[in-house]
Each structure stands twice: as C-alpha cells, then as structure tokens.
Design a protein around this motif. Structure first.
Motif, short mmCIF file in Angstrom:
data_model
loop_
_atom_site.label_atom_id
_atom_site.label_comp_id
_atom_site.label_asym_id
_atom_site.label_seq_id
_atom_site.Cartn_x
_atom_site.Cartn_y
_atom_site.Cartn_z
N ARG A 79 -6.50 174.55 22.79
CA ARG A 79 -5.54 174.92 23.81
C ARG A 79 -5.46 176.44 23.83
O ARG A 79 -5.40 177.07 22.78
CB ARG A 79 -4.20 174.31 23.42
N LEU A 80 -5.47 177.00 25.05
CA LEU A 80 -5.39 178.45 25.16
C LEU A 80 -4.21 178.87 26.03
O LEU A 80 -3.82 178.14 26.94
CB LEU A 80 -6.66 179.00 25.81
N HIS A 81 -3.65 180.01 25.71
CA HIS A 81 -2.63 180.61 26.57
C HIS A 81 -3.32 181.71 27.37
O HIS A 81 -3.92 182.60 26.78
CB HIS A 81 -1.48 181.20 25.75
N LEU A 82 -3.21 181.63 28.68
CA LEU A 82 -3.87 182.63 29.51
C LEU A 82 -2.84 183.48 30.22
O LEU A 82 -1.81 182.97 30.68
CB LEU A 82 -4.74 181.94 30.57
N LYS A 83 -3.12 184.76 30.29
CA LYS A 83 -2.34 185.67 31.14
C LYS A 83 -3.30 186.16 32.20
O LYS A 83 -4.20 186.95 31.90
CB LYS A 83 -1.81 186.85 30.32
N ILE A 84 -3.14 185.67 33.42
CA ILE A 84 -4.12 185.96 34.46
C ILE A 84 -3.51 186.80 35.58
O ILE A 84 -2.38 186.52 36.01
CB ILE A 84 -4.70 184.66 35.05
#
Lengths: 252, 637
Positions: free
Chosen positions: A2-7
């Motif tokens: 699982r990844l946390h993305l800041k896009i």
C-alpha cells in the motif's frame, strides 16, 4: 503493498494546482510506476472522480512521452530509467511518494502531470538535422564511418526528448538535449557541412525558448534515462566557440 | 465498390520506372498552392511530409502526441531490410521481393511488393545521408544482420533502436520543412472524420485535445499515416494510444477495408505477469540470430533451466524447421510456441512461455560481443523481469504486434475514396498474410519518401479540384456528427470503466481471432462483440470535461471504434475459409499442422464496404495473380 501518494492536480494551464493525497492498495513489485497509477485511476473512475492525467505511450522507455518527478527526482532517480520502466520493486509497503510535473518556465503545465514540451521541437526546427533532400543521396557505403565514431554518434542520438534534463536542472537548462543533437551531427562526416550554423542556430533557439544557462552541475546527465553523457555539453561548448571564431567558412 | 488496382502490366523489373515516367506532374510554382493534410507523423507520415514539403507543397500535419517524434515507429527495434547485397551473399531485388511474397503466404500484390524491394536500396542511402547512425563494421562499412524468413543478411540496424533513429531522421527532415513553413504542425489533434465533397476527400475534422474544440481543415488530398490496430487485442506491443479510429472513420466514409483479420502475433515478447499489465514488450526478432528457442522435453518440468541437461531439451524450431531453424517467419515461430505451451511443455509460473537461450552464443562469441549486439534489449528485459538474461534464458511468448490488414489502396496508394491516401501500416498493401521482420520500417519509408510524392502529384495534377471552404455544409455536418458522438459518450454515465470494456474485447479477440481460429470460435466472437458493444453504450462511464485535456474521452472514442472494428475482423476471418500466414484456421491444416491455403478460392484480397450502422458490410474481392513467383506450400524445413 500500500502506498500513500501526494499527486499534483491542476485542471489546466490557467488555474493553479495543488497536491492531493491518495492511498493505493494492491501494488505488486513487478508493476511499473505507470501501472500503479493505472490502478489508482481505475479506482478513481469507479468513485466518479476524474483520473490523474499523465503523458505516456510506448511504455517501454523509448517514445519519451512519460516523465514527471517522483520524490523530487526526474523519472524516480533509478539510473537510465524512464518512469514507465520504473518498477515498484524500488518501493516499500507504506511509502509516501510525491508525484509532480516537470517544473520549468519553458514547459508550462497543461494538466496534472502533463506539460507542454513543444519548445524542444522548435529547437530542432532551428537546425537539428542534416539538410539532405530526398532523392539526392549517394550510395550508403561511399562514406565509410569508423565504428567508434558511429558508436559515439549513436550514444548521443539515443536522446528521447523527455525533458528530464531540464526538470533536473536548477536553472532549467536544455543544454543536454541540445548538445546531444549537436554532438551526433558534429561527429558524423555527413554533419560537417552545416556544423557551424547548426550549433549557432540551436543555441539561439534554446535561448529564445527561455531555457536557463548551464552551470556545470551535471544533474541532467545523472537523471537522463538514455545515459547521454555530460561530455556532449563539453563538446557543444567547443563547437560553439569554434563556430564563433571560425564561422561557417572554417575561416583559417 | 470498384477495385481497380492500377497495377502495371509488363515486365515487373521495369514496371515502376515505366509507370513513374507517365505519371502527371505538378509545376514547382504551383505546388505551394496545393495543401495536403497528413494525419500521423510516424515513419510514413513524417517521411511523406518531409518529401512533399521539399517538393514545395503546403503540408499540414496532425498528430495526437505533443510532438511528432513520439509516434509508435519510434519503438521499432531490430532493423530495416534493403536489397543492397553488401554482404555478397546472393541478395537481390528479386530475392527480397520473393521472400516478402512468400513470407506473406502469397496474399500480397506482386507489383507493389516488387516496387518496395526496388526502392529499399534508396531508403538506406537517404537515411545514411540524414546522419542515421547505423551499425558499422571496423572498416567503416554498413553492417547487416539476418531476420526471419530469409537466408541472407540484408537487415540494417542501429543497435536495438532502429525505429527511433529512422524516425528521428525523418522527423529532422520534416522539421527542416517546418522551418521553411512548407510543413505546419498541429500537435495534440485527433482525427475524427474525413470530409468528402463532390466525391473527393477534401478535409478532416480534428479535435484539439487541449481545448476540446473541433477544427475543420481542408486541402486537396488527405493522407492517413495512422498506423495499425493491434490494440484491438487490448494487450499488444503497440503503444497504448495506437488505435483504429482514423481508418475506421474513413471506412465509414466509403474507404474499403482490406484483409482486417491479418494481424501478426510476434513470437518473442516478454510474457504477461499479472492482471494489472498495461503493455506487452517485444524482444526483437534479431535475438533469434543468436538465441535458441527451447522447452523441456518433459511436461510441466519444475527444474530451473540450468538443471535441465542438453539431452532433455527440445529445440523445437530447429527440430521442426532445420533449414531456417530459429529464424523461421514470425507466424510459424508463434504457432510453434503456442503448440508447445498448449501441450504442457511451457515454462514459467503460468506455463505460458518458452526459453530463448543465449548460453551457446555467449560461449561462442563472448559476453562483450553479445552485449554490443543486443545490450539495450537485455537491459529492457532485465528491467522488466528482474532476471539477468546473460545468466538465465529469457522467457518469451507471442503477442499481437503488427497488422497487415488496413485500408485498401491501389498502386498509387489511394483508397477507394478519390483523394484519400493511406500509407505505412495503415494500408494493407505489401505484407500479405504475414509480414517479415524489418519490413515495416522499409514499407513506411518507401511509401513516404519514394512512392507517395510521385503518385499524389499524379492525382493533384490530373484532377479538377474546385475551391472549398470550411463553410461547406459537408464540414458542418461532419462536425455535428462528431460532436453528437462525443456528447453521447458522456451521456451514458454508466457504472463500468472504459478499460474494463477494452480488456473484455481484448480477451474475446485473443481467444477467438488470435493465433488459431475456427468457425465456432469466430461466430462466438461476433456475438460476444455485439453484446459487449451494446453494453458499452449502456454502461460506460466517461469522466472529465469535453473542453479540456481528457485522456478518458480520447480512450472512450477509440475503444468504441474497436468494438465495431473487432466484429469486422472476426467476420473477415470467418469468411476466409483457408489458412494462410497469420490466419490459421484449424479446419484447414496439413498433417504436419502447417497452414493450408486454398488458392483456387482465396487467392484474393478481401475488401469490406460499409453498409450503415449495425448492417453487415459487403465483401468484395481483388483477385491476386502471380506471374513472377510460383505458388507453393511455404516450406521452411
């Protein structure tokens, strides 16, 4: 994993953008970074949210369409890799990953992670070719080219025009892109006729497009997915000086 | 539908040169008054735009990428054929012609193929003069290697990036014409329709992908250089955006569609690893020069390849085809790999792959030599699979790669719509039922540099062309139809993603219209595609705005067209009751499982004519006659 993305999300070139947080589940190590974004986009679509726009096409690292900053590094910082060939085995479960477009005055953002790189085409149009009109060529083997020269010309010609070099440079300089083409043509016998005009025209076009100056930090070649050598910049500088002193008539 | 091939008669060796001598010309001073609309900027489009610009025509180019250099030709790896005979190994124009006709299993037009072989030698010269860094020998001469279906070395290459280097050469020449303003670039535009006035193609409707605006452009001729449609299978080696839309919309405006079922499945691709996969990556055919294809002799053998002794390996291509060995044509190699896997000899976690092993070549030539020939391909392989092919054999499996079918064109490369031309992979012309390796680049550049510039002049010079404007009702109506279609896509607001429909279509096509076909499967595919299409228009969900960059909308339009096109492809495969080249109908095979042609009934091009929404299209034929080669069962044994 699982990844946390800041896009970076930005509707168009007229509006300002901002980072938006997303979580993405079910990421596996053999997936490419773009396939990970496909999964995110699929889940956004299912929630009736507009997917993240990014340029991509061949997905094998040759078309030069894809490219954005991953954790502050162009194409994610794995050597000689475009972001479509960046595999998730380079990340760990629970990582936070920041994703934002190339940042350069000459590459305005169109939407989300997609930028306008047409400045590169205008630089090529200024002289990044050999003027050989169709029909006028002589037999290919009348001009033997030493293998090491052909190989070096190829190394420079391998540039895919993705713009990572500009994005990685604190001055947003396009020197590596321009020098790759100048080097290819300056090395080959076919390129000699227009050698001086070419470098002068391309450098002028590069300045016109408001790319920054080179301060020799080599951030560009460090992120280049095709491993274009920083030496091409050295060569372009010498080509430029040569052209300035001797002109196109080879002036001695 | 009238299908006049215009193929010249008389001795084939001089046919093109004689034909050219009698084509009409356009005076240099008049050329700039003529506008040519070029859709697509790959090898065909860029080389044609460059050549026509050099001649002085006004060329407008349209492409959906941000830059012309992104076209999918850029990804071609292995090389380009030319009958130079630099290797003194018996090559000639005739032999390249013969290999191509035979490789295509005798389903291509002789005159076109001979011309292709003839101009192949000029292409290499042109590219060298542009600074394309082809591989060289130590003496400085151009280097060659071998590709499938031939017994000579006639393939020129630039490491594993030949397509990139040739495209950048053509792109550079085109950009020189941009500087002189003979060529104009319209980036991020997608063609949605061809506009026909007085029975002639006079314009196109394109969508500006950034603003969403529909633009009308008019000219004296329209050229489609829009590539192939392998993405009808969803997963293929094509770039993700490659699509059928331009030729499909042209078909709906009256252009005949030829042999749509002829799709090449390339034997050496990196196998699928999971459901998330977006793309299949090709490993160049050139690898079969030094790599040996094998599977274990024992079914479902769990041992690592290095633990399987020589005697327990089946080098099945070398065994079945001793004369050509690992270098049989693509369709033959693909089917052999499929048979091995279907019978349970496949390797890897899914059993859907075979080994391509370089151990012998590394032993014979050394690590450095293999690296200099294939370095970048080995790197790609390792990047994707995390395995080192210098130490462990590659695992490969066939994947959709190239489409021989396309718009029907005559000898002038003109479709059945006057003034509408098709070049490169978008047309059907030269490869019959199977394309030989390194011939796609050759055909794209032949069409663009050396054929279209002559034949388009003949059309422009010999056709009365009235003045037209964007105010013509034909433009208004075409734009209205395009707008309606876009509105309709947004209006569905269903519950399924576009990708979901594309995946399901791809699965149906791969299972039933792939490497092996039969009547039952094809009929099933036709029914499934119809259902899927209905479901799409009831349940697809297209998000985002129409007046903004919106890849979802672009993709929705392309998938909608694939959902119509796939049906014609299956229908074409159903009606061709023989096996030839890539088209392997299980009902028609020899006792050795080789394809069995039926020359009496099917030595023709099948051309489909649109008959209206949801109507079965009409099937026409262009008979193929062979005067310079003898039709035989292809034999690579």
């Amino acid at each position: 994993m699982r990844l946390h993305l800041k896009i970076w999300r930005q509707k168009n070139s007229q509006t300002s953008g901002k980072f938006v947080d997303y979580d993405v589940d079910g990421v596996v190590s053999d997936m490419s970074f773009l396939e990970m974004l496909d999964i995110l986009n699929d889940s956004l679509s299912k929630k009736n949210e507009e997917p993240v726009t990014f340029d991509h096409d061949c997905r094998e690292g040759i078309c030069g369409s894809c490219g954005f900053m991953v954790n502050g590094l162009a194409h994610g910082g794995v050597p000689k890799t475009t972001v479509c060939q960046l595999y998730m085995r380079n990340f760990k479960d629970g990582d936070t990953v920041t994703v934002e477009p190339w940042r350069a005055q000459s590459f305005p953002v169109i939407k989300d992670l997609a930028v306008n790189r047409t400045a590169f085409d205008r630089i090529i149009a200024s002289g990044g070719y050999i003027s050989s009109t169709v029909g006028s060529a002589t037999d290919g083997n009348t001009l033997p080219i030493p293998r090491p020269i052909a190989e070096s010309a190829f190394d420079a010609a391998a540039c895919i025009g993705c713009g990572a070099c500009v994005a990685a440079c604190k001055n947003a300089s396009a020197m590596l892109f321009v020098s790759a083409k100048v080097t290819q043509m300056a090395l080959l016998p076919q390129g000699q006729v227009e050698r001086a005009e070419r470098v002068e025209a391309m450098v002028a076009a590069m300045d016109e497009e408001k790319f920054g100056s080179c301060t020799n930090e080599a951030e560009c070649s460090a992120v280049c997915p095709k491993g274009i050598s920083f030496k091409t910049i050295t060569r372009m500088n010498s080509e430029f000086i040569r052209a300035n002193i001797f002109g196109s008539g080879n002036g001695e | 539908m009238k299908l006049d091939s215009k193929a010249p008669s008389g001795p084939i060796e001089t046919a093109w040169s004689h034909y050219k001598d009698h084509l009409k010309l356009v005076n240099p001073a008049n050329r700039r008054k003529h506008t040519i609309l070029m859709v697509g900027t790959g090898l065909g489009g860029a080389s044609a735009a460059a050549s026509l610009g050099e001649l002085g025509y006004h060329v407008k180019t349209f492409f959906y990428h941000e830059s012309p250099r992104r076209a999918h030709s850029i990804a071609a790896q292995g090389g380009i054929n030319a009958a130079k005979n630099y290797q003194n190994d018996g090559d000639s124009i005739y032999r390249l012609f013969y290999d191509t006709i035979k490789g295509g299993d005798y389903r291509a037009r002789e005159a076109n193929v001979y011309r292709l072989a003839e101009v192949s030698v000029n292409i290499i010269d042109q590219c060298v003069s542009q600074g394309v860094p082809f591989a060289r020998e130590y003496g400085g001469q151009l280097s060659n290697r071998s590709f499938g279906g031939t017994q000579v070395s006639r393939t020129f290459y630039a490491r594993g990036q030949t397509g990139q280097q040739l495209l950048l050469g053509a792109y550079g020449s085109m950009m020189r014409q941009v500087k002189t303003k003979n060529v104009e670039l319209y980036e991020r535009r997608e063609m949605h329709d061809v506009v026909i006035i007085d029975g002639k193609a006079r314009g196109i409707i394109v969508r500006n992908l950034i603003t969403g605006e529909l633009e009308s452009h008019f000219g004296d001729a329209v050229v489609l250089a829009t590539g192939g449609y392998s993405n009808v299978y969803d997963l293929s080696t094509s770039a993700r955006q490659s699509n059928v839309t331009a030729i499909w919309r042209a078909y709906k405006k009256g252009a005949g569609l030829a042999n749509p079922n002829f799709a090449q499945i390339h034997p050496t691709c990196i196998p699928v690893s999971g459901d998330y996969q977006s793309k299949l990556t090709l490993m160049s055919e050139s690898l079969r020069n030094d790599g040996r294809v094998w599977v274990p002799k024992k079914q479902k053998d769990p041992r690592a390849p290095k633990d399987i002794p020589e005697g327990e390996r089946d080098y099945f291509l070398e065994r079945r085809y001793p004369a050509f060995g690992n270098l049989v044509p693509r369709d033959v190699a693909s089917r052999a790999a499929k048979v091995a896997c279907d019978e349970g000899f496949g390797v890897g976690a899914t059993g859907q792959s075979v080994y391509l092993d370089f151990a012998d070549a590394i032993k014979r030539l050394g690590h450095a030599s293999i690296e200099s020939k294939y370095g970048n391909l080995f790197e790609i392989y390792q990047q994707i699979t995390n395995e080192n092919p210098y130490e462990v054999p590659m695992r490969i499996y066939p994947a959709p790669h190239y489409t021989m079918g396309g718009l029907w064109v005559d000898y002038n490369l003109m479709t059945t719509v006057p003034g509408l031309f098709a070049i490169g992979e978008a047309n059907f012309s030269d490869h019959g039922a199977n394309r030989l390796g390194a011939s796609a680049l050759m055909q794209g550049l032949a069409d663009g540099y050396f054929i279209l510039p002559y034949t388009i002049a003949d059309y422009i010079g010999g056709t009365p062309l009235q003045k037209v404007s964007k105010d013509d009702p034909a433009f208004k109506e075409a734009a209205k139809n395009v707008q309606n279609k876009i509105d309709k896509l947004f209006a569905v607001k269903g519950g399924k993603t576009i990708a979901d429909f594309h995946r399901r279509l791809g699965r149906t096509m791969w299972d039933n219209v792939g490497m092996a076909r039969n009547k039952t499967g094809l009929e099933k595919a036709i029914a499934e595609i119809k259902n899927l299409r209905n479901e799409f228009w009831q349940n697809v969900n297209v998000l985002g705005d129409k007046n903004n960059l919106n890849p979802e909308l672009e993709n929705a339009g392309r998938v909608a067209d694939f959902l119509e096109f796939g049906e014609v492809m299956a229908l074409d495969a159903l009606k061709r009751e023989e096996s030839c080249g890539c088209h392997f109908r299980e009902e028609f095979q020899t006792p050795e499982n080789e394809p069995m042609r039926n020359d009496e009934k099917f030595a023709h091009v099948a051309v489909w004519e649109y008959q209206g929404e949801n109507q079965q299209p009409a099937r026409h034929t262009e008979p193929l006659s062979f005067e310079n080669v003898k039709l035989t069962q292809r034999n690579y044994k």
